[in-house]
Design an enzyme around this catalytic site. Structure first.
Site, mmCIF file in Angstrom:
data_model
loop_
_atom_site.group_PDB
_atom_site.id
_atom_site.type_symbol
_atom_site.label_atom_id
_atom_site.label_comp_id
_atom_site.label_asym_id
_atom_site.label_seq_id
_atom_site.Cartn_x
_atom_site.Cartn_y
_atom_site.Cartn_z
ATOM 1 N N ARG A 1 0.854 -1.190 0.000
ATOM 2 C CA ARG A 1 0.000 0.000 0.000
ATOM 3 C C ARG A 1 0.881 1.227 0.000
ATOM 4 O O ARG A 1 1.732 1.381 0.872
ATOM 5 C CB ARG A 1 -0.877 0.051 1.257
ATOM 6 C CG ARG A 1 -1.895 -1.006 1.348
ATOM 7 C CD ARG A 1 -3.002 -0.658 2.318
ATOM 8 N NE ARG A 1 -2.584 -0.063 3.579
ATOM 9 C CZ ARG A 1 -3.412 0.299 4.525
ATOM 10 N NH1 ARG A 1 -4.706 0.155 4.364
ATOM 11 N NH2 ARG A 1 -2.981 0.816 5.645
ATOM 12 N N THR B 1 -1.356 7.330 -0.452
ATOM 13 C CA THR B 1 -2.683 7.150 -1.072
ATOM 14 C C THR B 1 -3.429 5.932 -0.550
ATOM 15 O O THR B 1 -4.632 5.805 -0.783
ATOM 16 C CB THR B 1 -2.524 6.968 -2.589
ATOM 17 O OG1 THR B 1 -1.785 5.742 -2.807
ATOM 18 C CG2 THR B 1 -1.766 8.121 -3.227
ATOM 19 N N ASP C 1 0.900 -3.049 12.090
ATOM 20 C CA ASP C 1 1.351 -3.393 10.735
ATOM 21 C C ASP C 1 1.781 -4.862 10.719
ATOM 22 O O ASP C 1 2.805 -5.224 11.315
ATOM 23 C CB ASP C 1 2.520 -2.490 10.324
ATOM 24 C CG ASP C 1 2.876 -2.670 8.861
ATOM 25 O OD1 ASP C 1 3.187 -3.808 8.462
ATOM 26 O OD2 ASP C 1 2.824 -1.679 8.112
ATOM 27 N N ASP D 1 5.366 -5.698 9.274
ATOM 28 C CA ASP D 1 6.441 -5.285 10.191
ATOM 29 C C ASP D 1 6.525 -6.212 11.390
ATOM 30 O O ASP D 1 7.617 -6.534 11.870
ATOM 31 C CB ASP D 1 6.216 -3.847 10.663
ATOM 32 C CG ASP D 1 6.615 -2.829 9.597
ATOM 33 O OD1 ASP D 1 7.312 -3.221 8.638
ATOM 34 O OD2 ASP D 1 6.214 -1.656 9.720
HETATM 35 C C1 PRP Z 1 -0.789 -4.741 4.366
HETATM 36 C C2 PRP Z 1 -1.499 -6.067 4.465
HETATM 37 C C3 PRP Z 1 -2.350 -6.078 3.230
HETATM 38 C C4 PRP Z 1 -2.711 -4.635 3.067
HETATM 39 C C5 PRP Z 1 -4.122 -4.446 3.545
HETATM 40 O O1 PRP Z 1 0.270 -4.825 3.500
HETATM 41 O O2 PRP Z 1 -0.635 -7.159 4.560
HETATM 42 O O3 PRP Z 1 -1.673 -6.552 2.073
HETATM 43 O O4 PRP Z 1 -1.809 -3.869 3.888
HETATM 44 O O5 PRP Z 1 -4.546 -3.152 3.332
HETATM 45 P P1 PRP Z 1 -5.699 -2.797 2.284
HETATM 46 O O6 PRP Z 1 -6.816 -3.756 2.541
HETATM 47 O O7 PRP Z 1 -6.043 -1.377 2.651
HETATM 48 O O8 PRP Z 1 -5.140 -2.913 0.906
HETATM 49 P P2 PRP Z 1 1.294 -3.581 3.266
HETATM 50 O O9 PRP Z 1 0.792 -2.699 2.201
HETATM 51 O O10 PRP Z 1 1.590 -2.942 4.584
HETATM 52 O O11 PRP Z 1 2.569 -4.277 2.646
HETATM 53 P P3 PRP Z 1 3.614 -5.276 3.320
HETATM 54 O O12 PRP Z 1 2.886 -6.589 3.576
HETATM 55 O O13 PRP Z 1 4.650 -5.417 2.268
HETATM 56 O O14 PRP Z 1 4.121 -4.663 4.584
HETATM 57 N N1 URA Z 2 -2.174 -3.290 6.916
HETATM 58 C C1 URA Z 2 -1.743 -3.707 8.128
HETATM 59 O O1 URA Z 2 -0.707 -4.396 8.229
HETATM 60 N N2 URA Z 2 -2.447 -3.343 9.200
HETATM 61 C C2 URA Z 2 -3.569 -2.602 9.117
HETATM 62 O O2 URA Z 2 -4.184 -2.337 10.154
HETATM 63 C C3 URA Z 2 -4.003 -2.199 7.844
HETATM 64 C C4 URA Z 2 -3.284 -2.547 6.763
#
Ligand code: PRP
Ligand code: URA
Length: 209
Positions: free
Chosen positions: A104, A108, A200, A203
């Site tokens: 994400r 945005t 997160d 993380d």
């Molecule tokens: C997180 C999570 C989902 C997404 C959910 O990933 O693992 O993929 O956010 O959010 P959404 O429903 O609003 O799209 P992130 O973008 O943090 O990436 P990462 O797993 O690489 O940390």
């Molecule tokens: N992605 C995450 O990892 N946590 C949230 O709460 C939303 C999006």
């Protein structure tokens, strides 16, 4: 409209409480994500078809049932979905695994695609998309669009925590995709993080910040 299945099993609720706790460290967080994925997978595979077979037990001949041979594929959304893979493969070791890379954009909150590698025979498979968090739904919607271009037999979405906003968006975009989750949380905050959520997920699984 697709179905939302929230599993209220006591073991799931207990593990989820530890997962949410900000004091839970990376090692235990990872273990819990894998265990919860396995338990949700149990629910998400409850309708797999069976066929009769004949088995010789030490006592007699019995007619019993085995899986009817449906081929499955798990597709984690990178990064956080990776944490669910070991758990689901414990239950279905013969499944193939594809990968979709999305993150994400922090400004945005829109998904940005960076990788897609799916099994070559995905058109013969029932696909389970894995991501612990369904927040706005943008990542899941985008990943499922990519998978649908390859004509799988069916798609289900498995997560650990869902926000009402994400469930609504995913059901509207993909009314044929059932959603399996351990929790339906309250809402998103102004940065589109889930409340109460767990922070997160990527993380916390990988120990980054
Ligand atoms: C997180 C999570 C989902 C997404 C959910 O990933 O693992 O993929 O956010 O959010 P959404 O429903 O609003 O799209 P992130 O973008 O943090 O990436 P990462 O797993 O690489 O940390
Ligand atoms: N992605 C995450 O990892 N946590 C949230 O709460 C939303 C999006």
């Amino acid at each position: 409209m697709s179905e939302l299945v929230v599993t209220n099993h006591p073991l799931i609720q207990h593990k989820l409480s530890i997962l949410r706790d900000k004091r839970t460290g990376t090692k235990q967080f990872r273990e819990l994500i894998a265990e919860l994925a396995m338990l949700i997978c149990y629910e998400a595979t409850a309708d797999l078809p069976l066929k009769d077979v004949t088995v010789e037990t030490p006592m007699c001949t019995a007619t019993t049932r085995v899986l009817a041979g449906h081929k499955l594929a798990f597709v984690p959304i990178l990064r956080a979905g990776l944490g669910m893979v070991d758990g689901v493969l414990n239950l279905v070791p013969s499944a193939k695994v594809g990968h979709i890379g999305l993150y994400r954009d922090h400004e945005t909150c829109q998904p940005v695609e960076y990788y897609c590698k799916l099994p070559g025979d995905i058109s013969e498979r029932d696909v389970f998309v894995l991501d612990p968090m369904l927040a706005t739904g943008g990542s899941a919607i985008d990943a499922i669009h990519q998978i649908k271009q390859r004509n799988p037999k069916s798609i289900k979405f498995m997560c650990i925590i869902a926000a009402p906003e994400g469930v609504k968006a995913l059901q509207e975009a993909h009314p044929d995709v059932n959603i399996y989750s351990a929790a339906l949380d309250e809402k998103l905050n102004e940065h589109s993080y889930i409340l109460p959520g767990l922070g997160d997920a990527g993380d916390r699984i990988f120990g980054t910040k």
